[in-house]
Design a protein around this motif. Structure first.
Motif, short mmCIF file in Angstrom:
data_model
loop_
_atom_site.label_atom_id
_atom_site.label_comp_id
_atom_site.label_asym_id
_atom_site.label_seq_id
_atom_site.Cartn_x
_atom_site.Cartn_y
_atom_site.Cartn_z
N TRP A 154 0.73 -1.35 0.12
CA TRP A 154 -0.01 -0.17 0.14
C TRP A 154 0.90 1.24 0.09
O TRP A 154 0.24 2.42 -0.27
N ASP A 155 2.10 1.19 0.36
CA ASP A 155 2.85 2.45 0.63
C ASP A 155 3.92 2.57 -0.61
O ASP A 155 4.66 3.23 -0.36
N GLN A 156 3.63 1.74 -1.66
CA GLN A 156 4.49 2.01 -2.93
C GLN A 156 4.11 3.17 -3.90
O GLN A 156 2.89 3.56 -3.80
N GLY A 157 5.03 3.73 -4.63
CA GLY A 157 4.53 5.16 -5.07
C GLY A 157 3.36 4.91 -6.08
O GLY A 157 2.51 5.98 -5.66
N ILE A 158 3.33 4.46 -6.89
CA ILE A 158 1.68 4.28 -7.72
C ILE A 158 0.61 3.64 -7.08
O ILE A 158 -0.51 4.43 -6.94
N ASN A 159 0.76 3.01 -5.87
CA ASN A 159 -0.21 2.75 -5.12
C ASN A 159 -0.66 3.66 -4.05
O ASN A 159 -2.00 4.12 -3.62
N ILE A 160 0.37 4.60 -3.60
CA ILE A 160 -0.10 5.80 -2.64
C ILE A 160 -0.74 6.68 -3.59
O ILE A 160 -1.94 7.33 -3.31
N GLY A 161 -0.60 6.73 -4.75
CA GLY A 161 -1.40 7.66 -5.87
C GLY A 161 -2.72 7.41 -5.95
O GLY A 161 -3.61 8.09 -6.15
N ASP A 162 -2.79 5.72 -6.01
CA ASP A 162 -4.06 5.31 -6.15
C ASP A 162 -5.03 5.24 -5.01
O ASP A 162 -6.01 4.77 -5.06
N GLY A 163 -4.60 5.81 -3.77
CA GLY A 163 -5.13 5.98 -2.53
C GLY A 163 -5.23 4.61 -1.94
O GLY A 163 -6.14 4.18 -0.96
N LEU A 164 -4.34 3.50 -1.96
CA LEU A 164 -4.55 2.35 -1.42
C LEU A 164 -4.12 2.36 0.28
O LEU A 164 -4.49 1.47 1.01
N LEU A 165 -3.31 3.32 0.54
CA LEU A 165 -3.09 3.52 1.92
C LEU A 165 -4.40 3.76 2.82
O LEU A 165 -4.45 3.65 4.03
N ARG A 166 -5.43 4.14 2.26
CA ARG A 166 -6.84 4.34 3.04
C ARG A 166 -7.00 2.86 3.53
O ARG A 166 -7.77 2.92 4.66
N ASN A 167 -6.65 1.80 3.07
CA ASN A 167 -6.97 0.35 3.43
C ASN A 167 -6.44 0.38 4.73
O ASN A 167 -7.18 -0.54 5.57
N THR A 168 -5.46 1.05 5.21
CA THR A 168 -4.84 0.90 6.70
C THR A 168 -5.89 1.04 7.67
O THR A 168 -6.03 0.59 8.70
N PHE A 169 -6.76 2.09 7.52
CA PHE A 169 -8.02 2.34 8.59
C PHE A 169 -9.03 1.21 8.63
O PHE A 169 -9.54 0.88 9.69
N LEU A 170 -9.24 0.55 7.33
CA LEU A 170 -10.06 -0.58 7.45
C LEU A 170 -9.38 -1.56 8.52
O LEU A 170 -10.05 -2.30 8.86
N MET A 171 -8.15 -1.83 7.93
CA MET A 171 -7.53 -2.96 8.82
C MET A 171 -7.53 -2.57 10.40
O MET A 171 -7.85 -3.56 11.13
#
Length: 409
Positions: A154-171
């Motif tokens: 989730w913290d890789q460059g393109i994934n950060i841009g795609d908003g995948l870090l948001r999943n940390t809150f669900l986890m």
């Protein structure tokens, strides 16, 4: 302590710090990249931790020491926190996010003192037993970081841009719900009022633990705890965005090296604490903060990448030797009379007042050293917390008198 009780306490600690590490490490990166927050807004979001810590002693003092079992309060707070985390997962505006994270931190920060109280209540000799339980909290933080970087990416460059870090809150929301339910199975930690009878108005407000300030050494320790958390705030707020900005791969996963070293130094702490005493243990921790920030200031991701790795790895000494030692020291000073409110008091010092000031200072300094393309002059930024830590080291060395902690065998 029975094996089953020890296992329960270890699992409790694992989830307690998994929950924190699962979203807090990458918060600055998420806010800057996904909600387009400024350095000032990021500092504002981080400061909610401090407001929660400032309120925590009153929650603990009024409730845990007076009316309800600590493990039940722990369960309720984590269940409610899980609900707020789920709403944070779906938030797209900083203003909405700030309200939710403020509410969450007011619920979460008291749980840090509660898990300590539940643990200490089951131990005959916390100085020797607590480290073996607390190390599972560190393991939880490590697993959270490794999952973010190496399992989910989730913290890789393109994934950060795609908003995948948001999943940390669900986890985090899921983990909070699990710990909330599990807390009701923990050993009973009844309020002190159940055995002491009538409680004064001063005790109801949790002000009884303030009598610890009559001890000059404890007062100096408390003030030092406030001051050392100013440089600590720089690490929490800036480390992950710093590593992302300078191009480190899998930054969140590599930051868990700090927690791996924390496990090692947690196991060494009882020996070091007994061999060299409380004052030297604290001074070593403060010196480590100075060295860490100097390594960050002059390291890079190329030839000097080893400096960044060493700086991260120093977290074991920085955290364990100061904060865990401080919790043990506080417990020894408080005695049986007001364990919970005393732990809440030290939470106020470390994660409350000190880091509230620290996040504000870090936000101001980070903003001052932003260049035109939005990047930061990190070398200059990191020199500030190095200087702060050095000043605290000198003051503590001069004014804190060597004191022997009474260990039980």
């Amino acid at each position: 302590m029975k094996s089953l009780v020890r296992a329960q306490l270890c699992f409790m600690m694992f989830l307690e710090f998994f929950i924190w590490g699962a979203w807090f490490v990458t918060l600055g990166t998420f806010l800057g990249n996904n909600l387009k927050a400024t350095d000032g807004e990021i500092a504002l979001a981080f400061s909610t931790q401090s407001w929660g810590a400032i309120i925590a002693p009153f929650v603990i003092g009024i409730i845990a020491d007076r009316y309800f079992n600590a493990e039940r309060i722990l369960g309720v707070l984590h269940i409610l926190g899980g609900v707020l985390m789920y709403f944070m997962y779906g938030t797209t505006e900083f203003d909405d996010f700030y309200i939710l994270v403020l509410g969450y931190m007011i619920l979460y920060m008291p749980t840090l003192a509660l898990v300590n109280s539940v643990s200490f209540n089951q131990m005959k000799n916390p100085a020797k037993e607590f480290s073996l339980v607390r190390v599972f909290g560190t393991l939880g933080w490590v697993i959270a970081g490794l999952s973010i970087s190496y399992v989910f990416n989730w913290d890789q460059g393109i994934n950060i841009g795609d908003g995948l870090l948001r999943n940390t809150f669900l986890m985090t929301a899921i983990a909070s719900a699990i710990l909330g339910v599990f807390s009701f199975t923990l050993p009973k930690t009844p309020p002190r009022a159940a055995t002491t009878g009538k409680i004064s108005f001063k005790e109801i407000l949790g002000l009884d633990s303030l009598t610890l300030f009559k001890d000059k050494n404890f007062l100096i320790f408390f003030v030092s705890s406030v001051l050392i958390c100013i440089p600590l705030a720089f690490y929490y707020q800036n480390a992950n965005p710093f590593l992302v900005e300078i191009g480190m791969n899998n930054p969140t996963g590599k930051m868990t090296l700090g927690q791996v070293s924390e496990i090692a130094f947690m196991l060494l702490l009882p020996y070091f604490f007994t061999k060299f005493g409380f004052k030297k243990t604290i001074l070593v921790a403060m010196a480590a903060w100075v060295v860490r920030y100097l390594l960050f200031a002059f390291g890079d991701v190329n030839e000097l990448g080893f400096m960044l790795i060493i700086g991260i790895a120093l977290h074991g000494i920085c955290y364990d030797f100061f904060f865990v030692s401080g919790q043990i020291y506080t417990d020894s000073k408080a005695g049986e009379k007001f364990k919970s409110s005393a732990q809440g008091l030290i939470t106020l010092a470390t994660y409350g007042v000190g880091m509230l000031i620290g996040f504000w200072v870090a936000g101001k300094i980070s903003t001052a050293y932003v260049i035109n393309d939005g990047e930061h002059i990190w070398q200059t930024i990191w020199m500030y917390p190095a200087g702060f830590a050095l000043v605290v080291f000198i003051l503590f060395a001069i004014f804190f008198k060597t004191e022997k902690i009474d260990y039980q065998s």
